[in-house]
Design an enzyme around this catalytic site. Structure first.
Site, PDB file in Angstrom:
ATOM      1  CD  GLU A   1      -2.847   6.216   1.281  1.00 54.39           C
ATOM      2  OE1 GLU A   1      -3.400   5.533   0.408  1.00 54.39           O
ATOM      3  OE2 GLU A   1      -2.867   5.917   2.490  1.00 54.39           O
TER       4      GLU A   1
ATOM      5  CG  ASP B   1      -9.789   0.999  -0.252  1.00 51.02           C
ATOM      6  OD1 ASP B   1     -10.797   0.802   0.457  1.00 51.02           O
ATOM      7  OD2 ASP B   1      -8.729   0.362  -0.114  1.00 51.02           O
TER       8      ASP B   1
ATOM      9  CE1 TYR C   1      -8.036   5.153   0.186  1.00 47.05           C
ATOM     10  CE2 TYR C   1      -6.167   5.855  -1.148  1.00 47.05           C
ATOM     11  CZ  TYR C   1      -6.669   5.171  -0.063  1.00 47.05           C
ATOM     12  OH  TYR C   1      -5.821   4.536   0.785  1.00 47.05           O
TER      13      TYR C   1
END
Length: 347
Positions: A33, A134, A116
């Site tokens: 991520e 996102d 996020y």
DNA sequence: AAATCGGGGTC
DNA sequence: GACCCAGATTT
């Protein structure tokens, strides 16, 4: 079928195979991520593989030197991600016994982990129904529901987060979150989305109103500034040069570079030797110099354009301690400098 | 609320 | 050239 179920079904049929989709290990998910923030899959995946290979566990990453981590990150950009990645690895390894936080709220405390990323890790690894928002999610939701609130406004950020939260599938938050992102990436694309073959085309507001290409709405970015960078590439008779760390805040922090002088305007070759920076640097030491590139190399960043010259200075002895030219490639540096080194020293 | 922080890809 | 990318942080 409702919106969420349609997406998760679509995902089960169309999802691409990716290395981080074969694990729920928080270390791997976190790593993927961070790497994928503002980064396309095709650009990030080789870096993910390299990091997993070199640092299989959070302890391996924590035990590394920062410059080593930055070297592996070289070329990916947004280098604060790498510095925060390393700092968080040390925190998890040393303060949390190597165990990652397992809730959205606690994940937010890690450096480099914002709304996020905390949502992604919490949902994928711990099945917490926290919705990711996102760039893909903004696009899918703004189109399907016909929302024209600017996605980068305070109001828009809140509005889309609330909407995404209301839509998440509580039975399978991991697959739902990944489904809507994957859907945005390969079906509801920024340009030329494949609406004919879209499973949501009968209820998509933007498609009905024929405003697909007007959504999402985004406030325009700040304008790009121009700077003039002059790097001094010293070559001593014992084959050394000066390569120094950028320690101040700003672009490329903690990466290495040749001594840099910034100028307001293009620096001409006749002015080089008389420049105060050069005068103070070399004092009375004799040297010969030449300009490597007559035409500026324009290095374009998202918010500034760097007009760059490389000045080659041949000198008997360096004015300060240097490093062997043969060792240059061990140091983390920007793509701008890296490209120069490849062209100049390998040609 | 706006600016900062990279580099690569697309059209 | 404009826009986008599995955004976060600082000002």
């Amino acid at each position: 079928m409702n919106f969420s179920r349609t997406l998760t079904f679509w995902y089960s049929e169309h999802k691409r195979d990716m290395p981080w989709r074969n694990t729920k290990n928080p270390y791997n998910i976190w790593l993927s991520e961070i790497i994928l923030q503002q980064t396309q899959i095709t650009q990030g995946q080789p870096y993910y593989d390299a990091f997993v290979n070199k640092y299989p566990t959070v302890f391996d990453l924590a035990n590394a030197q920062e410059s080593e981590v930055l070297k592996l990150w070289q070329g990916l950009g947004y280098y604060s991600r790498a510095r925060n990645l390393h700092a968080s690895a040390k925190h998890v390894a040393n303060e949390l016994n190597g165990i990652f936080p397992n809730t959205y709220k606690d994940l937010l405390n890690l450096k480099g982990v914002g709304d996020y990323t905390a949502s992604a890790i919490a949902s994928i690894c711990f099945n917490e129904p926290t919705a990711v928002v996102d760039g893909n999610v903004y696009r899918v939701l703004s189109r399907y529901f016909g929302i024209d609130t600017p996605i980068n406004s305070t109001k828009g950020i809140k509005e889309f987060k609330t909407l995404a939260t209301s839509l998440i599938d509580h039975q399978n938050p991991s697959d739902y979150n990944q489904a809507i992102m994957e859907f945005g990436a390969i079906q509801c694309k920024p340009r030329n989305p494949n609406c004919n073959a879209c499973p949501l085309n009968e209820s998509c507001v933007a498609l009905q109103k024929n405003i697909i290409d007007q959504l999402p709405v985004k406030l325009k970015k700040t304008k790009i500034s121009t700077k003039y960078f002059n790097f001094i590439v010293m070559l001593s008779t014992d084959k050394k040069t000066i390569f120094q760390k950028r320690t101040h805040k700003g672009i490329w922090q903690n990466l290495y570079q040749f001594p840099l002088m910034e100028s307001e305007k293009k620096l001409k070759i006749a002015d080089f030797k008389k420049h105060p920076f050069i005068v103070s640097y070399f004092e009375d030491t004799p040297f010969e110099f030449s300009l490597y590139n007559n035409i500026d190399i324009v290095h374009k960043l998202s918010h500034q354009h760097l007009h760059t010259k490389f000045w080659i200075v041949e000198i008997d002895q360096l004015p300060q301690k240097g490093i062997p030219i043969a060792d240059l490639k061990r140091y983390p540096t920007s793509i701008l400098i890296s490209n120069f080194i490849d062209e100049f020293f390998d040609a």
